[in-house]
Design an enzyme around this catalytic site. Structure first.
Site, PDB file in Angstrom:
ATOM      1  N   GLY A  17     -15.407 -22.070 -36.851  1.00 35.41           N
ATOM      2  CA  GLY A  17     -16.432 -21.180 -36.319  1.00 35.41           C
ATOM      3  C   GLY A  17     -15.884 -19.837 -35.882  1.00 35.41           C
ATOM      4  N   HIS A  20     -15.795 -14.517 -39.202  1.00 32.42           N
ATOM      5  CA  HIS A  20     -15.570 -13.088 -39.417  1.00 32.42           C
ATOM      6  C   HIS A  20     -15.616 -12.800 -40.912  1.00 32.42           C
ATOM      7  CE1 HIS A  20     -11.514 -14.294 -40.543  1.00 32.42           C
ATOM      8  NE2 HIS A  20     -11.338 -14.861 -39.354  1.00 32.42           N
ATOM      9  N   GLY A  22     -13.423 -12.357 -43.092  1.00 33.89           N
ATOM     10  CA  GLY A  22     -12.530 -13.175 -43.908  1.00 33.89           C
ATOM     11  C   GLY A  22     -13.191 -14.481 -44.320  1.00 33.89           C
ATOM     12  N   HIS A  23     -13.809 -15.165 -43.358  1.00 34.78           N
ATOM     13  CA  HIS A  23     -14.538 -16.391 -43.678  1.00 34.78           C
ATOM     14  C   HIS A  23     -15.656 -16.119 -44.693  1.00 34.78           C
ATOM     15  CE1 HIS A  23     -13.242 -17.590 -39.428  1.00 34.78           C
ATOM     16  NE2 HIS A  23     -12.677 -18.496 -40.202  1.00 34.78           N
ATOM     17  N   GLN A  47      -5.709 -30.345 -33.303  1.00 38.21           N
ATOM     18  CA  GLN A  47      -4.720 -29.375 -33.769  1.00 38.21           C
ATOM     19  C   GLN A  47      -4.391 -28.331 -32.713  1.00 38.21           C
ATOM     20  OE1 GLN A  47      -7.507 -28.241 -37.073  1.00 38.21           O
ATOM     21  NE2 GLN A  47      -6.593 -26.227 -36.828  1.00 38.21           N
ATOM     22  N   GLU A 136      -5.076 -16.835 -46.742  1.00 38.10           N
ATOM     23  CA  GLU A 136      -3.620 -16.785 -46.779  1.00 38.10           C
ATOM     24  C   GLU A 136      -2.993 -16.365 -45.452  1.00 38.10           C
ATOM     25  OE1 GLU A 136      -2.408 -14.429 -50.115  1.00 38.10           O
ATOM     26  OE2 GLU A 136      -2.762 -16.076 -51.533  1.00 38.10           O
ATOM     27  N   GLN A 141      -0.332 -23.339 -43.406  1.00 36.51           N
ATOM     28  CA  GLN A 141      -1.417 -24.320 -43.499  1.00 36.51           C
ATOM     29  C   GLN A 141      -1.884 -24.476 -44.941  1.00 36.51           C
ATOM     30  OE1 GLN A 141      -4.926 -24.693 -40.648  1.00 36.51           O
ATOM     31  NE2 GLN A 141      -5.857 -23.549 -42.321  1.00 36.51           N
ATOM     32  N   MET A 172      -7.807 -10.377 -39.568  1.00 31.86           N
ATOM     33  CA  MET A 172      -9.017 -10.933 -38.952  1.00 31.86           C
ATOM     34  C   MET A 172      -8.769 -12.386 -38.547  1.00 31.86           C
ATOM     35  SD  MET A 172     -12.245  -9.346 -41.010  1.00 31.86           S
ATOM     36  CE  MET A 172     -12.542  -7.584 -40.943  1.00 31.86           C
ATOM     37  N   SER A 173      -9.175 -12.712 -37.329  1.00 29.01           N
ATOM     38  CA  SER A 173      -8.977 -14.041 -36.768  1.00 29.01           C
ATOM     39  C   SER A 173     -10.073 -14.298 -35.754  1.00 29.01           C
ATOM     40  CB  SER A 173      -7.609 -14.123 -36.087  1.00 29.01           C
ATOM     41  OG  SER A 173      -7.496 -15.302 -35.311  1.00 29.01           O
TER      42      SER A 173
END
Length: 268
Positions: A17, A20, A22-23, A47, A136, A141, A172-173
């Site tokens: 959730g 942003h 990127g998603h 995690q 990436e 991961q 972006m995160s």
């Protein structure tokens, strides 16, 4: 049984959730390549090795739904509860990823990749996707998910997608939501340092580059460098010298106050 048609090609974007651009780019690519696109929104407790990080992780459900609909109104949102995934005991399984899990994030976040392996495998078994899309920015991961699919023999193609960046270069995160405006501006230093490291990689030793990065962040009290490592892309093993015909990548994790940000760049 899922309510979507498992006979069709299914693209899957697993997220926690706080979506942003990127998603949304992952979703857009999935819509182009599959008959059905599914996004999961689930803040996975196993995690997080830091309870405060889990507690403070941004949760923006209503805004997330609108963002998904802005890409395509037909995208299916799967938002399970913790009990749906874990049942009565919220606990990770143990995984071996042939050593990938012991590098970088694995060294600094014990148990993190057991949590990743647990949630990704369970989501794959529920959704049964044809293709799954990962950014990436979390390159380690991404490599671990590819190894999971190989070891579990899942009939799933893993697609790695480019990092989306803010205008100042900050990757972006979802955690960027927790930064102040000033912190967000200053955090441009992270990508700028990676770019400088890439330039130096052409003519400096890895030891010299490591020293440059340490010095850069020691001069900026807003930041605490968690790690900077240059590693082989295939094994993720930290490198102290360069070899011909080997692909290298720089990885960085930085705290801005208590907010941990990661980034990466290909070096050659």
């Amino acid at each position: 049984m899922p309510f979507w048609d498992s006979q069709k090609t299914i693209g899957f974007v697993p997220t926690m959730g706080a979506l942003h651009e990127g998603h949304l780019s992952l979703l857009a690519q999935s819509v182009l390549e599959n008959e059905i696109t599914i996004i999961s929104i689930f803040v996975n407790p196993t995690q997080f090795n830091n309870p405060e990080d889990l507690k403070n992780y941004p949760r923006t459900w209503e805004r997330d739904v609108k963002k998904v609909e802005s890409v395509n109104a037909q995208i299916i949102i799967y938002a399970p509860e913790v009990d749906d995934i874990y049942g009565v005991e919220t606990k990770s399984e143990s995984f071996s990823f042939d050593g990938l899990e012991h590098e970088m994030e694995g060294k600094f976040r014990p148990g993190h990749f057991d949590g990743v392996g647990t949630i990704v495998s369970r989501l794959f078994e529920i959704v049964k996707p044809t293709k799954a899309y990962f950014g990436e920015k979390d390159f380690q991961q991404l490599q671990i998910v590819k190894k999971l699919v190989e070891k579990q023999k899942y009939p799933i193609q893993i697609i790695g997608c480019p990092i989306f960046r803010e205008p100042n270069g900050l990757a972006m995160s979802s955690r960027n939501e927790r930064l102040t405006t000033q912190e967000r501006s200053e955090a441009a230093l992270i990508f700028k340092t990676l770019q400088n490291a890439k330039q130096l990689f052409a003519h400096k030793s890895i030891t010299e580059i490591n020293a440059f990065v340490q010095h850069t962040f020691s001069n900026h009290p807003t930041f605490t460098l968690d790690y900077f490592e240059i590693a082989r892309e295939d094994t993720l093993k930290t490198s102290l010298r360069k070899y011909k015909n080997v692909k290298y990548r720089a990885f960085i994790a930085v705290f801005v106050n208590n907010i941990r940000l990661i980034d990466t760049i290909s070096l050659n």
